[in-house]
Motif scaffolding. Sequence first.
Motif, PDB file in Angstrom:
ATOM      1  N   GLY A 225       0.783  -1.236   0.000  1.00 41.77           N
ATOM      2  CA  GLY A 225       0.000   0.000   0.000  1.00 41.77           C
ATOM      3  C   GLY A 225       0.807   1.273   0.000  1.00 41.77           C
ATOM      4  N   LEU A 226       2.058   1.212  -0.412  1.00 35.45           N
ATOM      5  CA  LEU A 226       2.870   2.428  -0.485  1.00 35.45           C
ATOM      6  C   LEU A 226       2.538   3.261  -1.718  1.00 35.45           C
ATOM      7  CD1 LEU A 226       6.367   1.018   0.571  1.00 35.45           C
ATOM      8  CD2 LEU A 226       4.894   2.543   1.901  1.00 35.45           C
ATOM      9  N   LEU A 227       1.968   2.628  -2.756  1.00 35.89           N
ATOM     10  CA  LEU A 227       1.620   3.324  -3.989  1.00 35.89           C
ATOM     11  C   LEU A 227       0.217   2.871  -4.425  1.00 35.89           C
ATOM     12  CD1 LEU A 227       5.017   2.929  -5.905  1.00 35.89           C
ATOM     13  CD2 LEU A 227       4.126   5.043  -4.898  1.00 35.89           C
ATOM     14  N   PRO A 228      -0.545   3.740  -5.095  1.00 34.96           N
ATOM     15  CA  PRO A 228      -1.927   3.399  -5.487  1.00 34.96           C
ATOM     16  C   PRO A 228      -1.977   2.560  -6.761  1.00 34.96           C
ATOM     17  CG  PRO A 228      -1.439   5.634  -6.166  1.00 34.96           C
ATOM     18  CD  PRO A 228      -0.211   5.152  -5.438  1.00 34.96           C
ATOM     19  N   LEU A 229      -1.599   1.291  -6.655  1.00 37.36           N
ATOM     20  CA  LEU A 229      -1.443   0.439  -7.825  1.00 37.36           C
ATOM     21  C   LEU A 229      -2.180  -0.878  -7.657  1.00 37.36           C
ATOM     22  CD1 LEU A 229       2.438   0.780  -8.142  1.00 37.36           C
ATOM     23  CD2 LEU A 229       0.730   2.141  -9.375  1.00 37.36           C
ATOM     24  N   GLU A 230      -2.460  -1.503  -8.797  1.00 38.97           N
ATOM     25  CA  GLU A 230      -2.996  -2.858  -8.828  1.00 38.97           C
ATOM     26  C   GLU A 230      -2.253  -3.621  -9.916  1.00 38.97           C
ATOM     27  OE1 GLU A 230      -7.403  -3.944  -8.678  1.00 38.97           O
ATOM     28  OE2 GLU A 230      -6.929  -4.167 -10.824  1.00 38.97           O
TER      29      GLU A 230
ATOM     30  N   TYR B 194      16.314  -3.026 -18.967  1.00 38.66           N
ATOM     31  CA  TYR B 194      15.448  -4.015 -19.595  1.00 38.66           C
ATOM     32  C   TYR B 194      14.250  -4.301 -18.697  1.00 38.66           C
ATOM     33  CZ  TYR B 194      17.678  -7.397 -16.426  1.00 38.66           C
ATOM     34  OH  TYR B 194      18.145  -8.049 -15.311  1.00 38.66           O
ATOM     35  N   GLU B 195      13.172  -4.739 -19.316  1.00 37.08           N
ATOM     36  CA  GLU B 195      11.980  -5.177 -18.595  1.00 37.08           C
ATOM     37  C   GLU B 195      11.833  -6.683 -18.758  1.00 37.08           C
ATOM     38  OE1 GLU B 195       8.321  -3.012 -19.158  1.00 37.08           O
ATOM     39  OE2 GLU B 195       9.423  -1.315 -20.032  1.00 37.08           O
ATOM     40  N   ILE B 196      11.410  -7.351 -17.681  1.00 36.46           N
ATOM     41  CA  ILE B 196      11.136  -8.787 -17.738  1.00 36.46           C
ATOM     42  C   ILE B 196      10.139  -9.103 -16.633  1.00 36.46           C
ATOM     43  CG2 ILE B 196      13.249  -9.239 -16.416  1.00 36.46           C
ATOM     44  CD1 ILE B 196      13.420 -11.911 -17.873  1.00 36.46           C
ATOM     45  N   HIS B 197       8.858  -9.208 -17.005  1.00 35.92           N
ATOM     46  CA  HIS B 197       7.834  -9.408 -15.987  1.00 35.92           C
ATOM     47  C   HIS B 197       6.575  -9.991 -16.627  1.00 35.92           C
ATOM     48  CE1 HIS B 197       5.772  -5.665 -17.368  1.00 35.92           C
ATOM     49  NE2 HIS B 197       7.008  -5.242 -17.584  1.00 35.92           N
ATOM     50  N   MET B 198       5.774 -10.664 -15.784  1.00 41.15           N
ATOM     51  CA  MET B 198       4.533 -11.285 -16.246  1.00 41.15           C
ATOM     52  C   MET B 198       3.315 -10.508 -15.769  1.00 41.15           C
ATOM     53  SD  MET B 198       5.515 -15.311 -15.955  1.00 41.15           S
ATOM     54  CE  MET B 198       4.364 -15.809 -17.239  1.00 41.15           C
ATOM     55  N   GLY B 199       3.474  -9.567 -14.867  1.00 41.17           N
ATOM     56  CA  GLY B 199       2.358  -8.774 -14.372  1.00 41.17           C
ATOM     57  C   GLY B 199       2.131  -7.513 -15.186  1.00 41.17           C
ATOM     58  N   ARG B 200       0.907  -7.016 -15.149  1.00 39.88           N
ATOM     59  CA  ARG B 200       0.571  -5.721 -15.737  1.00 39.88           C
ATOM     60  C   ARG B 200       0.047  -4.838 -14.617  1.00 39.88           C
ATOM     61  NH1 ARG B 200       3.209  -7.893 -18.779  1.00 39.88           N
ATOM     62  NH2 ARG B 200       2.879  -8.392 -20.988  1.00 39.88           N
ATOM     63  N   THR B 201       0.672  -3.685 -14.434  1.00 30.15           N
ATOM     64  CA  THR B 201       0.373  -2.817 -13.295  1.00 30.15           C
ATOM     65  C   THR B 201      -0.315  -1.546 -13.777  1.00 30.15           C
ATOM     66  OG1 THR B 201       2.269  -3.681 -12.076  1.00 30.15           O
ATOM     67  CG2 THR B 201       1.384  -1.577 -11.347  1.00 30.15           C
ATOM     68  N   VAL B 202      -1.402  -1.186 -13.106  1.00 31.64           N
ATOM     69  CA  VAL B 202      -2.138   0.030 -13.449  1.00 31.64           C
ATOM     70  C   VAL B 202      -2.321   0.872 -12.193  1.00 31.64           C
ATOM     71  CG1 VAL B 202      -3.363  -1.025 -15.378  1.00 31.64           C
ATOM     72  CG2 VAL B 202      -4.365  -1.100 -13.097  1.00 31.64           C
ATOM     73  N   ALA B 203      -2.445   2.188 -12.388  1.00 29.82           N
ATOM     74  CA  ALA B 203      -2.659   3.104 -11.267  1.00 29.82           C
ATOM     75  C   ALA B 203      -4.147   3.167 -10.932  1.00 29.82           C
ATOM     76  CB  ALA B 203      -2.121   4.486 -11.611  1.00 29.82           C
ATOM     77  N   LEU B 204      -4.479   3.073  -9.656  1.00 28.58           N
ATOM     78  CA  LEU B 204      -5.856   3.200  -9.190  1.00 28.58           C
ATOM     79  C   LEU B 204      -6.228   4.646  -8.926  1.00 28.58           C
ATOM     80  CD1 LEU B 204      -5.877   0.164  -6.742  1.00 28.58           C
ATOM     81  CD2 LEU B 204      -6.756   0.251  -9.078  1.00 28.58           C
ATOM     82  N   GLU B 205      -5.220   5.490  -8.775  1.00 31.47           N
ATOM     83  CA  GLU B 205      -5.393   6.931  -8.600  1.00 31.47           C
ATOM     84  C   GLU B 205      -4.308   7.615  -9.405  1.00 31.47           C
ATOM     85  OE1 GLU B 205      -5.063   7.807  -4.492  1.00 31.47           O
ATOM     86  OE2 GLU B 205      -6.680   6.447  -3.883  1.00 31.47           O
TER      87      GLU B 205
END
Length: 506
Positions: A360-365, A396-407
């Motif tokens: 909960g340090l950043l408004p993300l999902e 470089y980027e290497i990840h399987m998640g997609r992160t979006v801002a809730l605010e």
Amino acid sequence: MLQGTASDVGKSLLTAALCRIFKQDGYRVAPFKSQNMSNNSYVTPDGKEIGRAQGMQADACGIAATTDMNPILLKPSREMSAQVVVHGKPFRDLGAREYRESYLPHAEGIVKEALGRLRAAYDIVVIEGAGSPAEVNLKDRDIVNMRLAGWADAPVLLVADIDRGGVFASVVGTLELLEPHERERVRGVIINKFRGDASLLRPGIDWLERRIGKPVVGVVPYLPDLALEDEDSASLDGKRRLAGGAPSADRRLDIAVLRLPRISNFTDVDPLLSEPDTVVRYVASVADWGEPDAVILPGSKNTAEDLRFLRAAGLEAKLLAFAERGGRVVGICGGYQMMGRRLLDPEGVESAAAETAGIGLLPLETVFAADKRTERVTGKAAMKFGAGREVNVEGYEIHMGRTVALEPADAPFRLRPLRLPEEPGSWHRDGAMSADGKVWGTYLHDVFHNDALRREWLNELRADKGLAPLLEATRFGELRKQAFDRLAEHVRKHLDVGNIYRMMEG
């Protein structure tokens, strides 16, 4: 081919050293490891994923890394299960038994074809084994040690680590467990990580050579403070020792890296180890917390499970209290995902839990999906540092998640794929940060390998402590090139390289 009496005996660095030596001697040389088990990965120029060690070894050769150098990468994600990456792309998650019984027979062809392409393109291929060739329960389907040496018809040097003790027993025991034709393929022994007076070791070497009937082609002294990447987390305890003692409250910056059970790509913080004003500590318990000036949440192969570890260990509470007091926190990849409010995994890609509450340090999902993004990127740090200027970055980027801002939240980076031309549609915002810029997260691996950004961030930490900024940025890339040459010079001095050439010539 270099094989070892055990894991973490130094095969990866000795392979890099021989690659550099052969390159210096005018040969076209490439590294090869058929199967690598590591969460420390490297993205090739064409956006594929291989083991970090083979990427580093390719750099030692002065060539671009390809997936032929590490055609199969195993990335442990859960107990007795790993993501199988084939030629740089995820194949699927397999349990240990399923991988051994169902996939290994198919993998033989993949390995032989990749090695064949390298041998056709280069004068010398230096092959690195994995673990020990004497694992009698695994030998019948081995694709990475003695059966591979036979396919390649490669002479083998057996590497033993004297620093861990029992070096003579480990060499003799390994050879005793090999079949006669496998022992015949071993042409010599390298004793690695030696400390002390070499003359005191001479009687033992004489005994060993008589006992096994093979030469000790070198005793390589331990080489400290080498700014080159490690293959896996087995080396982290040593890194902590190399990073220095307790920080001085008025002079040194104390940076705590949370040591996650499934830590990945921890090489992201390697450049901080080379800074003159910085101490890096790996923290796995509340007792280790201390009084850091900044905390880094590194990457993870299982974000939800590692977040549960932080909670159970009391480290999440420590981190939240630290941030509330105005402490600086950086999250990279999995660590960035943890900093949000929710982790959603409806398909069970990483974890059995469909939803996990974030720190909960950043408004993300973050939502996990089966497709993996692997991409070399370039761009700018959109955050304004103390100097009030943007900083160029690569990584470089290497990840399987997609992160979006809730605010609404500012993004610290603006990036584009390195393979695409610079045009409006190729850019994307990356990461999120707090309003005061003290807490930020990113998908950008190698973020601290960017000299200007790293120094600007460290100078912000210095300002927090009332210290004057350091104006000169450490050039980590130059340190790394110097490290390859230093390693090669060191190994050439203590290894009978002429004998190794004779072995390769048959």
